[in-house]
Design a protein around this motif. Structure first.
Motif, PDB file in Angstrom:
ATOM      1  N   HIS A  22       5.784 -16.183 158.269  1.00 53.79           N
ATOM      2  CA  HIS A  22       5.755 -15.782 156.865  1.00 53.79           C
ATOM      3  C   HIS A  22       4.836 -16.689 156.061  1.00 53.79           C
ATOM      4  O   HIS A  22       4.045 -16.235 155.244  1.00 53.79           O
ATOM      5  CB  HIS A  22       7.163 -15.794 156.258  1.00 53.79           C
ATOM      6  CG  HIS A  22       7.980 -14.606 156.629  1.00 53.79           C
ATOM      7  ND1 HIS A  22       7.705 -13.340 156.183  1.00 53.79           N
ATOM      8  CD2 HIS A  22       9.078 -14.497 157.409  1.00 53.79           C
ATOM      9  CE1 HIS A  22       8.601 -12.499 156.666  1.00 53.79           C
ATOM     10  NE2 HIS A  22       9.444 -13.181 157.421  1.00 53.79           N
ATOM     11  N   GLN A  23       4.949 -17.998 156.293  1.00 51.14           N
ATOM     12  CA  GLN A  23       4.099 -18.952 155.563  1.00 51.14           C
ATOM     13  C   GLN A  23       2.632 -18.790 155.964  1.00 51.14           C
ATOM     14  O   GLN A  23       1.748 -18.848 155.112  1.00 51.14           O
ATOM     15  CB  GLN A  23       4.560 -20.386 155.825  1.00 51.14           C
ATOM     16  CG  GLN A  23       3.768 -21.423 155.061  1.00 51.14           C
ATOM     17  CD  GLN A  23       3.921 -21.286 153.553  1.00 51.14           C
ATOM     18  OE1 GLN A  23       4.994 -20.980 153.059  1.00 51.14           O
ATOM     19  NE2 GLN A  23       2.845 -21.477 152.826  1.00 51.14           N
ATOM     20  N   ILE A  24       2.367 -18.589 157.232  1.00 49.86           N
ATOM     21  CA  ILE A  24       0.986 -18.346 157.682  1.00 49.86           C
ATOM     22  C   ILE A  24       0.437 -17.095 157.006  1.00 49.86           C
ATOM     23  O   ILE A  24      -0.699 -17.082 156.531  1.00 49.86           O
ATOM     24  CB  ILE A  24       0.921 -18.211 159.225  1.00 49.86           C
ATOM     25  CG1 ILE A  24       1.231 -19.543 159.900  1.00 49.86           C
ATOM     26  CG2 ILE A  24      -0.425 -17.671 159.681  1.00 49.86           C
ATOM     27  CD1 ILE A  24       0.153 -20.574 159.818  1.00 49.86           C
ATOM     28  N   GLY A  25       1.236 -16.052 156.940  1.00 46.10           N
ATOM     29  CA  GLY A  25       0.807 -14.817 156.304  1.00 46.10           C
ATOM     30  C   GLY A  25       0.482 -15.006 154.830  1.00 46.10           C
ATOM     31  O   GLY A  25      -0.528 -14.504 154.330  1.00 46.10           O
ATOM     32  N   ARG A  26       1.335 -15.750 154.128  1.00 46.84           N
ATOM     33  CA  ARG A  26       1.078 -16.001 152.706  1.00 46.84           C
ATOM     34  C   ARG A  26      -0.162 -16.853 152.518  1.00 46.84           C
ATOM     35  O   ARG A  26      -0.980 -16.611 151.629  1.00 46.84           O
ATOM     36  CB  ARG A  26       2.282 -16.701 152.069  1.00 46.84           C
ATOM     37  CG  ARG A  26       3.459 -15.795 151.825  1.00 46.84           C
ATOM     38  CD  ARG A  26       4.519 -16.477 150.983  1.00 46.84           C
ATOM     39  NE  ARG A  26       5.079 -17.657 151.619  1.00 46.84           N
ATOM     40  CZ  ARG A  26       6.171 -17.659 152.381  1.00 46.84           C
ATOM     41  NH1 ARG A  26       6.806 -16.527 152.620  1.00 46.84           N
ATOM     42  NH2 ARG A  26       6.623 -18.775 152.910  1.00 46.84           N
ATOM     43  N   THR A  27      -0.349 -17.861 153.354  1.00 48.35           N
ATOM     44  CA  THR A  27      -1.481 -18.768 153.220  1.00 48.35           C
ATOM     45  C   THR A  27      -2.801 -18.074 153.534  1.00 48.35           C
ATOM     46  O   THR A  27      -3.797 -18.283 152.839  1.00 48.35           O
ATOM     47  CB  THR A  27      -1.310 -19.984 154.156  1.00 48.35           C
ATOM     48  OG1 THR A  27      -0.060 -20.609 153.858  1.00 48.35           O
ATOM     49  CG2 THR A  27      -2.421 -20.986 153.969  1.00 48.35           C
ATOM     50  N   LEU A  28      -2.813 -17.255 154.570  1.00 51.63           N
ATOM     51  CA  LEU A  28      -4.053 -16.603 154.999  1.00 51.63           C
ATOM     52  C   LEU A  28      -4.321 -15.284 154.280  1.00 51.63           C
ATOM     53  O   LEU A  28      -5.439 -14.768 154.356  1.00 51.63           O
ATOM     54  CB  LEU A  28      -4.017 -16.335 156.506  1.00 51.63           C
ATOM     55  CG  LEU A  28      -3.884 -17.538 157.416  1.00 51.63           C
ATOM     56  CD1 LEU A  28      -3.873 -17.077 158.866  1.00 51.63           C
ATOM     57  CD2 LEU A  28      -4.991 -18.520 157.184  1.00 51.63           C
ATOM     58  N   GLY A  29      -3.310 -14.736 153.640  1.00 51.31           N
ATOM     59  CA  GLY A  29      -3.483 -13.455 152.985  1.00 51.31           C
ATOM     60  C   GLY A  29      -3.505 -12.295 153.961  1.00 51.31           C
ATOM     61  O   GLY A  29      -4.265 -11.342 153.792  1.00 51.31           O
ATOM     62  N   VAL A  30      -2.690 -12.381 154.998  1.00 53.05           N
ATOM     63  CA  VAL A  30      -2.581 -11.299 155.978  1.00 53.05           C
ATOM     64  C   VAL A  30      -1.139 -10.811 155.997  1.00 53.05           C
ATOM     65  O   VAL A  30      -0.244 -11.454 155.444  1.00 53.05           O
ATOM     66  CB  VAL A  30      -3.006 -11.766 157.399  1.00 53.05           C
ATOM     67  CG1 VAL A  30      -4.469 -12.156 157.425  1.00 53.05           C
ATOM     68  CG2 VAL A  30      -2.146 -12.905 157.892  1.00 53.05           C
ATOM     69  N   THR A  31      -0.908  -9.672 156.632  1.00 55.43           N
ATOM     70  CA  THR A  31       0.447  -9.141 156.707  1.00 55.43           C
ATOM     71  C   THR A  31       1.301 -10.001 157.635  1.00 55.43           C
ATOM     72  O   THR A  31       0.791 -10.772 158.455  1.00 55.43           O
ATOM     73  CB  THR A  31       0.436  -7.695 157.240  1.00 55.43           C
ATOM     74  OG1 THR A  31      -0.046  -7.712 158.597  1.00 55.43           O
ATOM     75  CG2 THR A  31      -0.426  -6.797 156.374  1.00 55.43           C
ATOM     76  N   TYR A  32       2.614  -9.821 157.521  1.00 54.20           N
ATOM     77  CA  TYR A  32       3.523 -10.568 158.384  1.00 54.20           C
ATOM     78  C   TYR A  32       3.290 -10.209 159.848  1.00 54.20           C
ATOM     79  O   TYR A  32       3.316 -11.074 160.725  1.00 54.20           O
ATOM     80  CB  TYR A  32       4.978 -10.285 158.002  1.00 54.20           C
ATOM     81  CG  TYR A  32       5.957 -10.853 159.000  1.00 54.20           C
ATOM     82  CD1 TYR A  32       6.147 -12.223 159.113  1.00 54.20           C
ATOM     83  CD2 TYR A  32       6.657 -10.029 159.856  1.00 54.20           C
ATOM     84  CE1 TYR A  32       7.021 -12.750 160.042  1.00 54.20           C
ATOM     85  CE2 TYR A  32       7.540 -10.538 160.785  1.00 54.20           C
ATOM     86  CZ  TYR A  32       7.715 -11.901 160.874  1.00 54.20           C
ATOM     87  OH  TYR A  32       8.573 -12.427 161.801  1.00 54.20           O
TER      88      TYR A  32
END
Length: 168
Positions: free
Chosen positions: A97-107
């Motif tokens: 979830h944090q990677i998705g928020r940081t990179l701007g990609v879907t979960y």
């Protein structure tokens, strides 16, 4: 590392960084292993970073991502590098979830990336401790302290030193 480094913000710079890191002496064909015998394919219809092996028996096309966790992914290389850096430098781990928020990609994309990166970080050739066919026994104890302080020793081990031993 600096998170504002161009390898984390520009896909072409990320590709160039990977090529310099993985191929310091020129492109290596992942199909036949020939070093520095590849030609970069340029043109409007060619992908960036596409090479063709010039070995007579091979003649295959390849990029820097062939044979890596980045292979067959539509995610730009700069996002892969940033995700890898964040996962490797995080002291207590980082969620998809944090990677998705940081990179701007879907979960779903972040989960896929994290799964591949974690798989790449696993040890592949771990031998048993002590060698093949050997058994190791380990034990721990606390040495020191006075008998009258036995009540204190469980929570406050003053004058005691921990010891670990191993035998094979």
């Amino acid at each position: 590392m600096n998170l504002t480094d161009p390898i984390f913000t520009d896909a072409d710079k990320a590709r160039a960084h990977l090529e310099q890191t993985r191929w310091p002496h020129g492109p290596v064909c992942p199909h036949c292993g020939v070093v520095n015998e590849a030609t970069a394919i340029k043109g409007r219809s060619a992908r960036a970073g596409l090479y063709q092996c010039n070995a007579t028996a091979c003649r295959e096309q390849f990029t820097i991502t062939v044979g890596t966790v980045f292979e067959r992914s539509k995610v730009p290389l700069n996002k892969w590098l940033l995700a890898t850096y964040l996962m490797a430098s995080s002291k207590k781990g980082i969620s998809a979830h944090q990677i998705g928020r940081t990179l701007g990609v879907t979960y779903k994309t972040a989960w896929f990336m994290c799964h591949r990166i974690r798989e790449a970080m696993t040890e592949t050739h771990s031998a048993p401790l002590g060698g093949s066919g050997r058994t190791i026994e380990a034990d721990e104890t606390v040495i020191g302290g006075k008998e009258k302080n036995e009540r204190l020793s469980k929570r406050n081990p003053r004058g005691q030193a921990p010891h670990v031993s191993a035998d094979w």
